[in-house]
Design an enzyme around this catalytic site. Structure first.
Site, mmCIF file in Angstrom:
data_model
loop_
_atom_site.group_PDB
_atom_site.id
_atom_site.type_symbol
_atom_site.label_atom_id
_atom_site.label_comp_id
_atom_site.label_asym_id
_atom_site.label_seq_id
_atom_site.Cartn_x
_atom_site.Cartn_y
_atom_site.Cartn_z
ATOM 1 N N LYS A 10 0.730 -1.215 -0.075
ATOM 2 C CA LYS A 10 -0.252 0.081 0.000
ATOM 3 C C LYS A 10 0.947 1.222 -0.120
ATOM 4 O O LYS A 10 2.070 1.265 0.320
ATOM 5 C CB LYS A 10 -0.947 -0.094 1.122
ATOM 6 C CG LYS A 10 -1.973 -1.132 1.173
ATOM 7 C CD LYS A 10 -2.750 -0.971 2.255
ATOM 8 C CE LYS A 10 -4.096 -1.949 2.223
ATOM 9 N NZ LYS A 10 -4.940 -2.006 3.310
ATOM 10 N N TYR A 50 -12.444 -2.233 -3.240
ATOM 11 C CA TYR A 50 -12.919 -2.201 -2.095
ATOM 12 C C TYR A 50 -14.586 -1.853 -1.698
ATOM 13 O O TYR A 50 -15.164 -1.356 -0.720
ATOM 14 C CB TYR A 50 -12.222 -1.041 -1.125
ATOM 15 C CG TYR A 50 -10.890 -1.403 -0.470
ATOM 16 C CD1 TYR A 50 -10.741 -2.611 0.251
ATOM 17 C CD2 TYR A 50 -9.741 -0.636 -0.775
ATOM 18 C CE1 TYR A 50 -9.483 -2.912 0.874
ATOM 19 C CE2 TYR A 50 -8.410 -1.128 -0.384
ATOM 20 C CZ TYR A 50 -8.621 -2.214 0.488
ATOM 21 O OH TYR A 50 -7.177 -2.682 1.040
ATOM 22 N N ARG A 103 2.597 -6.521 9.223
ATOM 23 C CA ARG A 103 2.022 -5.028 9.790
ATOM 24 C C ARG A 103 2.710 -4.705 11.016
ATOM 25 O O ARG A 103 2.796 -3.298 11.445
ATOM 26 C CB ARG A 103 0.454 -5.266 9.793
ATOM 27 C CG ARG A 103 -0.205 -5.263 8.531
ATOM 28 C CD ARG A 103 -1.552 -5.742 8.547
ATOM 29 N NE ARG A 103 -2.250 -5.331 7.561
ATOM 30 C CZ ARG A 103 -3.539 -5.946 7.114
ATOM 31 N NH1 ARG A 103 -4.085 -6.987 7.673
ATOM 32 N NH2 ARG A 103 -4.080 -5.524 5.976
ATOM 33 N N ASN A 113 -1.974 0.499 6.792
ATOM 34 C CA ASN A 113 -1.345 -0.692 7.127
ATOM 35 C C ASN A 113 -0.601 -1.853 6.180
ATOM 36 O O ASN A 113 -0.624 -2.782 6.448
ATOM 37 C CB ASN A 113 -2.527 -1.409 7.930
ATOM 38 C CG ASN A 113 -3.538 -2.102 6.960
ATOM 39 O OD1 ASN A 113 -3.529 -1.779 5.899
ATOM 40 N ND2 ASN A 113 -4.597 -2.806 7.446
ATOM 41 N N HIS A 116 -2.284 -5.294 1.656
ATOM 42 C CA HIS A 116 -3.555 -6.087 1.629
ATOM 43 C C HIS A 116 -3.301 -7.464 1.183
ATOM 44 O O HIS A 116 -2.180 -7.833 0.253
ATOM 45 C CB HIS A 116 -4.398 -5.312 0.303
ATOM 46 C CG HIS A 116 -5.343 -6.324 -0.035
ATOM 47 N ND1 HIS A 116 -6.684 -6.573 0.601
ATOM 48 C CD2 HIS A 116 -5.569 -7.248 -1.102
ATOM 49 C CE1 HIS A 116 -7.444 -7.487 -0.052
ATOM 50 N NE2 HIS A 116 -6.814 -7.838 -1.035
ATOM 51 N N GLU A 127 -9.907 -10.711 -7.367
ATOM 52 C CA GLU A 127 -8.873 -9.517 -7.351
ATOM 53 C C GLU A 127 -7.786 -9.759 -8.156
ATOM 54 O O GLU A 127 -7.454 -8.753 -8.602
ATOM 55 C CB GLU A 127 -8.455 -9.516 -5.649
ATOM 56 C CG GLU A 127 -9.388 -9.292 -4.722
ATOM 57 C CD GLU A 127 -9.289 -9.383 -3.471
ATOM 58 O OE1 GLU A 127 -9.849 -9.253 -2.226
ATOM 59 O OE2 GLU A 127 -7.925 -9.716 -3.016
HETATM 60 P P1 ATP Z 1 -7.232 -5.743 3.527
HETATM 61 O O1 ATP Z 1 -8.566 -5.990 3.111
HETATM 62 O O2 ATP Z 1 -6.511 -4.485 3.262
HETATM 63 O O3 ATP Z 1 -5.949 -6.690 3.327
HETATM 64 P P2 ATP Z 1 -8.094 -6.709 6.196
HETATM 65 O O4 ATP Z 1 -8.835 -7.766 5.393
HETATM 66 O O5 ATP Z 1 -7.039 -6.881 7.349
HETATM 67 O O6 ATP Z 1 -7.116 -5.685 5.046
HETATM 68 P P3 ATP Z 1 -10.648 -5.172 6.268
HETATM 69 O O7 ATP Z 1 -11.574 -5.144 7.398
HETATM 70 O O8 ATP Z 1 -10.875 -5.936 4.901
HETATM 71 O O9 ATP Z 1 -9.139 -5.606 6.710
HETATM 72 O O10 ATP Z 1 -10.537 -3.710 5.911
HETATM 73 C C1 ATP Z 1 -9.895 -3.258 4.558
HETATM 74 C C2 ATP Z 1 -8.773 -2.111 4.906
HETATM 75 O O11 ATP Z 1 -9.724 -0.889 5.295
HETATM 76 C C3 ATP Z 1 -7.973 -2.219 5.938
HETATM 77 O O12 ATP Z 1 -7.098 -2.838 5.512
HETATM 78 C C4 ATP Z 1 -7.569 -0.831 6.092
HETATM 79 O O13 ATP Z 1 -6.560 -0.200 5.442
HETATM 80 C C5 ATP Z 1 -8.966 -0.196 6.087
HETATM 81 N N1 ATP Z 1 -9.428 0.123 7.310
HETATM 82 C C6 ATP Z 1 -10.372 -1.055 8.024
HETATM 83 N N2 ATP Z 1 -10.696 -0.812 9.040
HETATM 84 C C7 ATP Z 1 -10.500 0.607 9.306
HETATM 85 C C8 ATP Z 1 -10.787 1.362 10.370
HETATM 86 N N3 ATP Z 1 -11.574 1.554 11.358
HETATM 87 N N4 ATP Z 1 -10.489 2.840 10.025
HETATM 88 C C9 ATP Z 1 -9.651 3.164 8.975
HETATM 89 N N5 ATP Z 1 -9.511 2.292 7.873
HETATM 90 C C10 ATP Z 1 -9.807 0.911 8.190
HETATM 91 MG MG MG Z 2 -10.029 -7.502 3.657
#
Ligand code: ATP
Ligand code: MG
Length: 139
Positions: A10, A50, A103, A113, A116, A127
């Site tokens: 990212k 997303y 992370r 973070n 992805h 994807e």
């Molecule tokens: P990713 O899909 O990016 O691999 P993940 O599966 O661990 O991450 P998800 O719940 O799918 O987490 O959330 C997607 C992304 O949205 C997160 O990686 C983060 O960048 C962002 N995100 C998630 N929760 C929050 C939050 N509370 N505040 C801000 N950004 C968030």
């Molecule tokens: Mg995710």
């Protein structure tokens, strides 16, 4: 079973020149980078990617972030690659991520973070297809 998963390095990580360091953690974990491209995501691409989070309060912030600087999109290959890469990435919130995970090592916050990774084999296939064609993947 050998699988493919989809990864994104990212903007917070590319901005800090951490692509190589993230890739070293991926490779040390036994995953092979079989396709990789550095791109600037368009808003349309980020919104589509997303889409499942479109009703969440952080959606606008997330799209702004993902389009704020280049990302590196990747296909990773390995035994159980989908679950394995989720382990290697660590928890969404770096404060909760285990030692040695990407992370924990590099992420700045729950939003910024660093990586992805696909959360299921089905999503991995969707994807990968959003960003790569079959010819791009050289195993
Ligand atoms: P990713 O899909 O990016 O691999 P993940 O599966 O661990 O991450 P998800 O719940 O799918 O987490 O959330 C997607 C992304 O949205 C997160 O990686 C983060 O960048 C962002 N995100 C998630 N929760 C929050 C939050 N509370 N505040 C801000 N950004 C968030
Ligand atoms: Mg995710």
């Amino acid at each position: 079973m050998t699988e493919h998963t989809f990864s994104i390095i990212k903007p917070d990580a590319t901005r800090r020149n951490l692509t190589g360091k993230v890739n070293a953690v991926i490779e040390d974990a036994g995953l092979r980078i079989v396709a990789q491209r550095r791109i600037k995501m368009s808003r349309a691409q980020a919104e589509k990617f997303y889409e499942v989070h479109s009703e969440r309060p952080f959606f606008g912030e997330l799209v702004d972030f993902m389009t704020s600087a280049p990302v590196v999109v990747q296909v990773l290959e390995g035994d159980n690659a989908v679950a394995r890469y989720r382990e290697v990435m660590g928890a969404t919130n770096p404060a909760q991520a285990a030692d040695g995970t990407i992370r924990k090592l590099f992420a700045e916050s729950v939003g910024e973070n660093s990586v992805h990774g696909s959360d299921s084999l089905e999503n991995a296939q969707l994807e990968i297809a959003q960003f790569f064609s079959a010819d791009d993947i050289v195993g």
